[in-house]
Design a protein around this motif. Structure first.
Motif, PDB file in Angstrom:
ATOM      1  N   LYS A   1       0.894  -1.151   0.000  1.00  0.00           N
ATOM      2  CA  LYS A   1       0.000   0.000   0.000  1.00  0.00           C
ATOM      3  C   LYS A   1       0.925   1.191   0.000  1.00  0.00           C
ATOM      4  O   LYS A   1       1.571   1.472   1.000  1.00  0.00           O
ATOM      5  CB  LYS A   1      -0.839   0.017   1.282  1.00  0.00           C
ATOM      6  CG  LYS A   1      -2.018  -0.898   1.259  1.00  0.00           C
ATOM      7  CD  LYS A   1      -2.839  -0.680   2.500  1.00  0.00           C
ATOM      8  CE  LYS A   1      -4.008  -1.629   2.514  1.00  0.00           C
ATOM      9  NZ  LYS A   1      -4.808  -1.469   3.720  1.00  0.00           N
TER      10      LYS A   1
ATOM     11  N   ASN B   1       1.797  -5.306   1.500  1.00  0.00           N
ATOM     12  CA  ASN B   1       0.424  -5.746   1.264  1.00  0.00           C
ATOM     13  C   ASN B   1       0.359  -7.122   0.606  1.00  0.00           C
ATOM     14  O   ASN B   1      -0.706  -7.570   0.196  1.00  0.00           O
ATOM     15  CB  ASN B   1      -0.283  -4.702   0.383  1.00  0.00           C
ATOM     16  CG  ASN B   1      -1.777  -4.753   0.509  1.00  0.00           C
ATOM     17  OD1 ASN B   1      -2.291  -5.323   1.463  1.00  0.00           O
ATOM     18  ND2 ASN B   1      -2.478  -4.182  -0.449  1.00  0.00           N
TER      19      ASN B   1
ATOM     20  N   ASN C   1      -2.216  -8.925  -2.079  1.00  0.00           N
ATOM     21  CA  ASN C   1      -3.580  -8.402  -1.987  1.00  0.00           C
ATOM     22  C   ASN C   1      -3.964  -7.506  -3.157  1.00  0.00           C
ATOM     23  O   ASN C   1      -5.100  -7.529  -3.606  1.00  0.00           O
ATOM     24  CB  ASN C   1      -3.770  -7.637  -0.681  1.00  0.00           C
ATOM     25  CG  ASN C   1      -3.967  -8.581   0.474  1.00  0.00           C
ATOM     26  OD1 ASN C   1      -4.232  -9.761   0.255  1.00  0.00           O
ATOM     27  ND2 ASN C   1      -3.814  -8.082   1.685  1.00  0.00           N
ATOM     28  N   ASN C   2      -2.993  -6.698  -3.653  1.00  0.00           N
ATOM     29  CA  ASN C   2      -3.314  -5.822  -4.772  1.00  0.00           C
ATOM     30  C   ASN C   2      -3.773  -6.621  -5.977  1.00  0.00           C
ATOM     31  O   ASN C   2      -4.699  -6.225  -6.682  1.00  0.00           O
ATOM     32  CB  ASN C   2      -2.088  -4.980  -5.147  1.00  0.00           C
ATOM     33  CG  ASN C   2      -1.882  -3.827  -4.188  1.00  0.00           C
ATOM     34  OD1 ASN C   2      -2.828  -3.370  -3.558  1.00  0.00           O
ATOM     35  ND2 ASN C   2      -0.643  -3.376  -4.067  1.00  0.00           N
TER      36      ASN C   2
ATOM     37  N   PHE D   1      -7.193  -8.306  -5.277  1.00  0.00           N
ATOM     38  CA  PHE D   1      -8.223  -7.269  -5.362  1.00  0.00           C
ATOM     39  C   PHE D   1      -8.500  -6.909  -6.821  1.00  0.00           C
ATOM     40  O   PHE D   1      -9.651  -6.710  -7.212  1.00  0.00           O
ATOM     41  CB  PHE D   1      -7.749  -6.038  -4.582  1.00  0.00           C
ATOM     42  CG  PHE D   1      -8.822  -5.027  -4.340  1.00  0.00           C
ATOM     43  CD1 PHE D   1      -9.772  -5.237  -3.357  1.00  0.00           C
ATOM     44  CD2 PHE D   1      -8.881  -3.859  -5.079  1.00  0.00           C
ATOM     45  CE1 PHE D   1     -10.763  -4.307  -3.124  1.00  0.00           C
ATOM     46  CE2 PHE D   1      -9.872  -2.927  -4.855  1.00  0.00           C
ATOM     47  CZ  PHE D   1     -10.813  -3.150  -3.875  1.00  0.00           C
TER      48      PHE D   1
ATOM     49  N   ASP E   1     -11.959  -6.948  -8.994  1.00  0.00           N
ATOM     50  CA  ASP E   1     -12.482  -5.610  -9.245  1.00  0.00           C
ATOM     51  C   ASP E   1     -13.247  -5.592 -10.570  1.00  0.00           C
ATOM     52  O   ASP E   1     -12.670  -5.800 -11.642  1.00  0.00           O
ATOM     53  CB  ASP E   1     -11.313  -4.619  -9.289  1.00  0.00           C
ATOM     54  CG  ASP E   1     -11.793  -3.178  -9.240  1.00  0.00           C
ATOM     55  OD1 ASP E   1     -12.980  -2.947  -9.556  1.00  0.00           O
ATOM     56  OD2 ASP E   1     -11.000  -2.303  -8.881  1.00  0.00           O
TER      57      ASP E   1
ATOM     58  N   TYR F   1      -1.662  -0.265  -5.934  1.00  0.00           N
ATOM     59  CA  TYR F   1      -2.693  -0.911  -6.742  1.00  0.00           C
ATOM     60  C   TYR F   1      -2.498  -0.564  -8.212  1.00  0.00           C
ATOM     61  O   TYR F   1      -2.598  -1.429  -9.088  1.00  0.00           O
ATOM     62  CB  TYR F   1      -4.068  -0.451  -6.251  1.00  0.00           C
ATOM     63  CG  TYR F   1      -5.225  -1.184  -6.871  1.00  0.00           C
ATOM     64  CD1 TYR F   1      -5.195  -2.559  -7.009  1.00  0.00           C
ATOM     65  CD2 TYR F   1      -6.347  -0.494  -7.310  1.00  0.00           C
ATOM     66  CE1 TYR F   1      -6.263  -3.230  -7.579  1.00  0.00           C
ATOM     67  CE2 TYR F   1      -7.416  -1.154  -7.875  1.00  0.00           C
ATOM     68  CZ  TYR F   1      -7.372  -2.521  -8.008  1.00  0.00           C
ATOM     69  OH  TYR F   1      -8.423  -3.184  -8.572  1.00  0.00           O
TER      70      TYR F   1
END
Lengths: 449, 321
Positions: B66, B76, B79-80, B83, B87, B290
């Motif tokens: 992050k 992180n 997770n990026n 996600f 998305d 991200y």
């Protein structure tokens, strides 16, 4: 053979070095101008005032570089990351102020409380030794706060304040049987509900041909959302003693109220669905596609520029539901600037009430210097284009009615997401409930991870 | 002469590249091999390392964080990426990007070949003028193009809707709000900008086709169309592949046009492209980590398409032989 060139090389190198050094030192001895580089956008740095300052100070050269608002934000971030950059003054828009105020980001800018004016502008009425705290009293309190970080560092000084009022077409109002006097018009809509009702009555009197060509009461019904949001005390973040603030985009009743009113305006059909600053909007302004625009003071200049044929047909009345605001800019000094003193002296002069008044009269940017609000020069200023409306008086009333709002880090993108949601309702892609639920889930997603 | 003589004794460290060249002469090719070779190519590679490789490595690194450029960053993990796959905006952006790509590339290809065939005509007057004017859209700023095309595609006052309005019973099209209409608008802007450039590439390739082929074709009684179909088109095969590959790379990078129309990609993100999605996550939502993950995803997509392109190209050139 091998040794001789070496010494020769050494000699040549030495000669060359001293020559270069001499050349480089030479211009430094001569009187050189101090250059202040300003990164800004739009009309934030007025050419006329810039030239005036250069005339007052022959030793100063001001270079203003124009940017796009979002592009400049990124450039500022990158420059701050590396702690270098050519800029001595940087402008940032109020929607971004939440970003800079949060966390330790204010370290990107010089704390203006620690700066002191020099005696260079004494003749222009600015005493020496003034820090930001000393000039704070000249400005509108809630507008000043937008340049102050949560750790109390004063990052920027406000330029203009948007204010928000209703610009309306007197000729079209007359045709629809509505009053044209600005006091009587304001009485038509003390609340937003009344405003929508007046709009309905106006639209009902349009001919079918006019309706088909897209004419309506207001340019963009979605703009009501932003106006109502600014009339409250809380938007998406609530002050809770922490820097970040508490996110209240799901619970704040103000949001629901603003959303529902904007949706009601859409479904009443009073909006021409002309997105502001889009091509059709500029064209529609001159063609009478809308009878009203919720206009900040700086937008009046746009109307003059893009619909010159409507001169004298506009007037300005009070906004329903109290005061209003939209937009505004801060000017800040990056912490890595090497000419902070010169930059601060320019800033304090450029944003002093006297200069703000000049900008107001020539470009219509409404001053954030509230000491001017009871100044006769501002109050009595009338604009021919807007049917001699006392523009200064009307907008002063608008901005004095507002409360400071806690602007959080992601204010801008949350606002954009709500705007998109209203756009879906306006385009009849989704129902109000479905679109609202999508907005909330989209914001959840923005904040997650 | 004395220097060369003196150098003769030091075989391990030759003084000049010229000496090395003497040892391994390459006939007719002046070479910078040896000691000066690397310094000579260094400027490019140093700049490439700093501005090309370093940012790539850095963004791969921050994709696992992050990342806040002006504050604290925390690790992180994956997770990026997880996600990203969940998305819906990402898949929407892929759909939009490919739809805009298809709508701009194929019509453009046909138009460019057609225009090039016209420009090739020997009886055409003012050849240089036409060739020059075809390149003008390519050097026009995208912002200027957007402003002009907004006048064309405007919902209420646009020229296209003005013409449509002449037909009774036809309503104005809201080009910005619809999915396909907005893609058509963007694709038209891209086509307008690049069709001239591709025309010139096809023209160059057509001019390289020997005249004898056409002469013998006409001796065999081939019509103009048959000449085009059986002589010109097969010779353009490699050029078509080239234009397709360049168009694909460009198509995956469509950014300025949709951003100028609406920075968020439309009210239901109907023209959010991959690069605009990346930009918005980094610079409007401040999720730099991200955004870096999105960048990696785009790279993977480009690699996949390049592989497909590679196999198609190989097949086509294999057929050509």
């Amino acid at each position: 053979m091998n040794k001789l060139p070496k010494s020769k090389v050494l000699l040549t190198a030495l000669l060359g070095l001293s020559l270069t050094a001499g050349l480089m030192a030479a211009p430094a001895k001569a009187e050189e101008k101090t250059e202040i580089v300003i990164w800004a956008f739009g009309e934030v740095i007025q050419r006329g005032l810039k030239l005036e300052y250069e005339k007052l100070h022959p030793d100063i050269k001001i270079t203003a570089v124009k940017h796009e608002v979002d592009g400049l934000h990124n450039k500022t971030t990158i420059a701050c990351q590396s702690k270098t950059g050519p800029a001595d003054i940087i402008a940032f828009e109020v929607p971004y102020s939440g970003y800079w105020r949060t966390g330790n980001r204010s370290a990107c800018f010089e704390d203006l409380r620690k700066m002191k004016t020099s005696d260079t502008n004494v003749s222009a009425g600015i005493a020496a030794g003034l820090s930001a705290n000393d000039i704070k009293k000249n400005y509108l309190p809630w507008r000043w706060e937008q340049g102050v970080a949560f750790n109390d560092v004063v990052m920027g000084i406000p330029t203009d304040v948007g204010g928000l009022q209703v610009a309306y077409r007197t000729d079209l109002f007359k045709k629809a049987g509505l009053p044209t006097d600005r006091v009587a018009v304001a009485k038509l809509w003390p609340t937003w509900e009344k405003f929508i009702e007046v709009g309905k009555g106006y639209v009902a009197k349009l001919t079918p041909a006019e309706k088909k060509s897209g004419k309506a009461f207001i340019d963009e019904a979605g703009s009501i959302y932003g106006a109502i949001m600014n009339q409250g005390t809380t938007k998406y973040y609530q002050a809770d003693g922490t820097d970040a603030g508490k996110l209240v985009y799901k619970t704040n009743p103000q949001i629901k109220k603003a959303w529902n009113t904007a949706v009601a305006a859409h479904s009443a059909g009073i909006g021409a669905r002309l997105g502001q600053f889009q091509n059709d909007w500029y064209q529609g302004m001159g063609k009478g596609a809308m009878a009203t625009i919720l206009a900040p003071a700086w937008m009046l200049d746009f109307i003059k520029k893009y619909a010159p044929q409507t001169k004298g047909k506009w007037d300005i009345a009070d906004l329903p539901g109290g005061g209003g605001n939209q937009g505004g800019t801060e000017l800040a000094i990056p912490s890595y600037s090497k000419k902070k003193q010169a930059a601060y002296d320019f800033l304090t002069w450029y944003l002093a009430p006297e200069q703000q008044l000049k900008v107001f009269k020539s470009y219509g940017l409404f001053p954030s210097a509230s000491v001017l609000y009871d100044d006769a020069a501002l109050l009595e200023y009338k604009d021919e284009f807007f049917n001699n409306a006392p523009v200064g008086k009307i907008y002063a009333k608008s901005v004095l009615n507002l409360q400071p709002i806690f602007e959080g880090e992601k204010q801008r993108i949350i606002d954009t997401t709500f705007g998109a949601g209203l756009g879906r309702v306006a385009a009849k892609k989704e129902s109000s409930e479905k679109s609202y639920a999508k907005v909330i889930s989209d914001i959840d997603k923005l904040l997650k991870n | 002469m004395s220097l060369i003589k003196a150098g003769k004794g030091r075989r391990k460290a030759p003084l000049t590249p010229w000496k090395k060249q003497q040892r391994k002469p390459i006939p007719g090719v002046p070479s910078l091999n040896g000691r000066w070779g690397y310094p000579a190519i260094a400027p490019f590679f140093v700049i490439f390392l700093i501005f090309g490789v370093a940012p790539v490595v850095y963004s791969i690194y921050i994709a696992f964080f992050k990342w806040d450029p002006l504050g604290e960053s925390e690790y992180n993990g994956l997770n990026n990426f997880i996600f990203l796959l969940q998305d819906s905006d990402f898949w929407l952006a892929i759909r939009n990007t490919f739809s805009i790509w298809a709508l701009s590339t194929f019509p453009q290809l046909i138009m460019a070949i057609g225009l090039a065939a016209i420009l090739r005509n020997r009886r055409l007057k003012w050849k240089s003028f036409w060739r020059t004017i075809f390149l003008v859209p390519n050097i026009t700023s995208i912002i200027a193009i957007t402003i002009v095309f907004q006048q064309l595609f405007g919902r209420d006052y646009g020229i296209i809707n003005g013409l449509l309005g002449l037909i009774p019973g036809v309503d104005n099209i809201d080009f910005l709000e619809g999915v396909i209409p907005s893609h058509i608008q963007i694709a038209t802007m891209i086509t307008w900008r690049w069709v001239g450039y591709n025309t010139l590439i096809f023209l160059a390739s057509m001019l390289a086709i020997p005249d004898e082929l056409y002469e013998s074709a006409s001796c065999d009684g081939a019509t103009k169309w048959q000449q085009f179909r059986y002589v010109t088109l097969p010779s353009l095969r490699n050029t078509i592949t080239f234009v397709l590959i360049v168009g694909t790379i460009g198509g995956l990078q469509v950014f300025a046009e949709p951003q100028q129309l609406a920075p968020d990609g439309g009210s239901s993100k109907q023209f959010l492209t991959l690069t605009l999605f990346l930009y918005n996550q980094a610079f409007l939502n401040y999720k730099y980590g991200y955004a870096a993950a999105i960048g990696i995803a785009i790279t993977v997509i480009v690699l996949m398409i390049t592989t497909i392109n590679f196999f198609i190209t190989r097949k086509i050139s294999g057929e050509g032989k």
